[in-house]
Design a protein around this motif. Structure first.
Motif, PDB file in Angstrom:
ATOM      1  N   PHE A  89      -5.289  -5.816 -18.005  1.00  0.00           N
ATOM      2  CA  PHE A  89      -6.185  -5.191 -17.030  1.00  0.00           C
ATOM      3  C   PHE A  89      -7.539  -4.740 -17.579  1.00  0.00           C
ATOM      4  O   PHE A  89      -8.480  -4.582 -16.797  1.00  0.00           O
ATOM      5  N   GLN A 108      -7.383   1.856 -13.013  1.00  0.00           N
ATOM      6  CA  GLN A 108      -8.504   2.427 -13.751  1.00  0.00           C
ATOM      7  C   GLN A 108      -8.143   3.788 -14.344  1.00  0.00           C
ATOM      8  O   GLN A 108      -8.588   4.140 -15.445  1.00  0.00           O
ATOM      9  N   PHE A 155       1.300  -6.662  -9.385  1.00  0.00           N
ATOM     10  CA  PHE A 155      -0.001  -6.124  -9.010  1.00  0.00           C
ATOM     11  C   PHE A 155      -1.065  -6.635  -9.970  1.00  0.00           C
ATOM     12  O   PHE A 155      -0.867  -6.663 -11.179  1.00  0.00           O
ATOM     13  N   ALA A 156      -2.197  -7.046  -9.447  1.00  0.00           N
ATOM     14  CA  ALA A 156      -3.207  -7.694 -10.282  1.00  0.00           C
ATOM     15  C   ALA A 156      -4.619  -7.170 -10.056  1.00  0.00           C
ATOM     16  O   ALA A 156      -5.577  -7.732 -10.598  1.00  0.00           O
ATOM     17  N   ASP A 157      -4.787  -6.091  -9.281  1.00  0.00           N
ATOM     18  CA  ASP A 157      -6.116  -5.586  -8.961  1.00  0.00           C
ATOM     19  C   ASP A 157      -6.580  -4.631 -10.053  1.00  0.00           C
ATOM     20  O   ASP A 157      -6.258  -3.441 -10.048  1.00  0.00           O
ATOM     21  N   ALA A 158      -7.354  -5.151 -11.000  1.00  0.00           N
ATOM     22  CA  ALA A 158      -7.802  -4.345 -12.129  1.00  0.00           C
ATOM     23  C   ALA A 158      -8.740  -3.224 -11.710  1.00  0.00           C
ATOM     24  O   ALA A 158      -8.894  -2.233 -12.427  1.00  0.00           O
ATOM     25  N   GLY A 159      -9.374  -3.351 -10.560  1.00  0.00           N
ATOM     26  CA  GLY A 159     -10.306  -2.331 -10.116  1.00  0.00           C
ATOM     27  C   GLY A 159      -9.680  -1.210  -9.327  1.00  0.00           C
ATOM     28  O   GLY A 159     -10.365  -0.241  -8.961  1.00  0.00           O
ATOM     29  N   HIS A 160      -8.385  -1.277  -9.058  1.00  0.00           N
ATOM     30  CA  HIS A 160      -7.728  -0.249  -8.252  1.00  0.00           C
ATOM     31  C   HIS A 160      -7.729   1.088  -9.000  1.00  0.00           C
ATOM     32  O   HIS A 160      -7.582   1.124 -10.225  1.00  0.00           O
ATOM     33  N   GLN A 209       0.804  -1.216   0.000  1.00  0.00           N
ATOM     34  CA  GLN A 209       0.000   0.000   0.000  1.00  0.00           C
ATOM     35  C   GLN A 209       0.843   1.274   0.000  1.00  0.00           C
ATOM     36  O   GLN A 209       0.519   2.216  -0.742  1.00  0.00           O
TER      37      GLN A 209
END
Length: 310
Positions: free
Chosen positions: A150, A92, A83-88, A37
């Motif tokens: 992503f 975006q 990093f793999a969080d496409a909604g971050h 983070q």
């Protein structure tokens, strides 16, 4: 030859004294079991309202405006973190910038933009530059790879990104004789294709074979050339799983010895380039780059078992 605990401590102290918050957060993440983070928060301050990145994230250009190359650098930092969080929001925002068509000419994003000229920068970031790093693949291959990884599969942006990759793939297979920077962009694109599990959508085996052959060809065999800005094995080989590692394994071991011996009196590595103008600003960027190089080199040394302890 290995990096000893006391040498590692010297480098750690230098990082705490000299690095930007982003690079210190990266250091802590990689070498001190830090959380992801703080890295994301530090990276976010370079992101503009349009989702692109600026503000000297790539330390050789002080342009505060969003540019493809600065956004490419942000992509590289996220990929470095797996990093793999496409909604971050960071992701975006980047997708929003790429979807806007800004700084894009047909199927490529610009290597240089006119607003670079208005701020301190290295010569190769001026619009009049004829740098060999300038290429339809740089930074387009990495940005298109980011889209594949992503963007939503049913989105118009994913379709556009797929079309861009298809054209790049066709062009590269017809003429794989790229220089080092554009070729590394192709390498990152191949990693994104694999991570997105889209190998069957593109001529992936042929692309990988052509990339590997060209990267092995480009690497300088003479260690005497490594003191200048040249293509060392580690430019392409970052782990034993990297394409070309088998062919370059012995040479890479020589480079690891070279890196351990090439540290300056402060215990870190000097840059192999400089700017011709903006001397005061370069003195600041130089330290920013040194911190990045520390992280890159220590990740490499650790990957190949050359750090005794951390």
């Amino acid at each position: 030859m290995e990096l000893q605990p006391e040498e590692f401590e010297v480098i750690r102290r230098w990082m705490y004294r000299n690095s930007r918050p982003l690079d210190l957060a990266r250091w802590r993440f990689h070498f001190e079991k830090g959380q992801i983070q703080p890295v994301l928060e530090a990276l976010s301050v370079y992101q503009n309202a349009d989702g692109g990145f600026g503000h000297a994230l790539e330390a050789d250009a002080w342009n505060p405006n969003s540019t493809p190359v600065m956004t490419n650098t942000a992509v590289e930092r996220l990929l470095e973190l797996d990093f793999a969080d496409a909604g971050h929001p960071l992701v975006q925002g980047i997708l929003k910038y790429l979807d806007s068509g800004a700084d894009q000419n047909g199927h490529t994003w610009s290597f240089n933009v006119a607003s670079n000229n208005e701020y301190p920068h290295a010569p190769w970031w001026h619009t009049s530059s004829e740098s060999t790093a300038s290429s339809p693949y740089n930074p387009t291959a990495i940005l298109a790879g980011f889209i594949l990884k992503f963007a939503a599969r049913d989105s118009a942006l994913f379709e556009r990104g797929s079309g861009i990759v298809q054209k790049l793939a066709e062009s590269f297979l017809q003429n794989p004789g790229l220089e080092m920077h554009p070729l590394r962009c192709v390498g990152t694109l191949l990693e994104c294709i694999a991570e997105a599990e889209l190998q069957e959508q593109f001529p992936y085996p042929a692309l990988l074979e052509a990339f590997t052959a060209r990267s092995v060809q480009l690497v300088k065999r003479d260690a005497g050339n490594w003191t200048s800005y040249s293509c060392r094995p580690s430019f392409f080989i970052r782990s034993p799983l990297s394409p070309g590692h088998e062919e370059l394994a012995l040479l890479l071991q020589q480079e690891l010895d070279y890196l351990l011996a090439a540290r300056n009196s402060a215990g870190i590595w000097d840059l192999t380039w400089s700017w011709t103008d903006y001397v005061r600003e370069f003195a600041i960027s130089e330290n920013w780059w040194k911190a990045h190089i520390v992280i890159e080199n220590l990740l490499l040394l650790r990957e190949f078992g050359r750090i005794t302890a951390e």
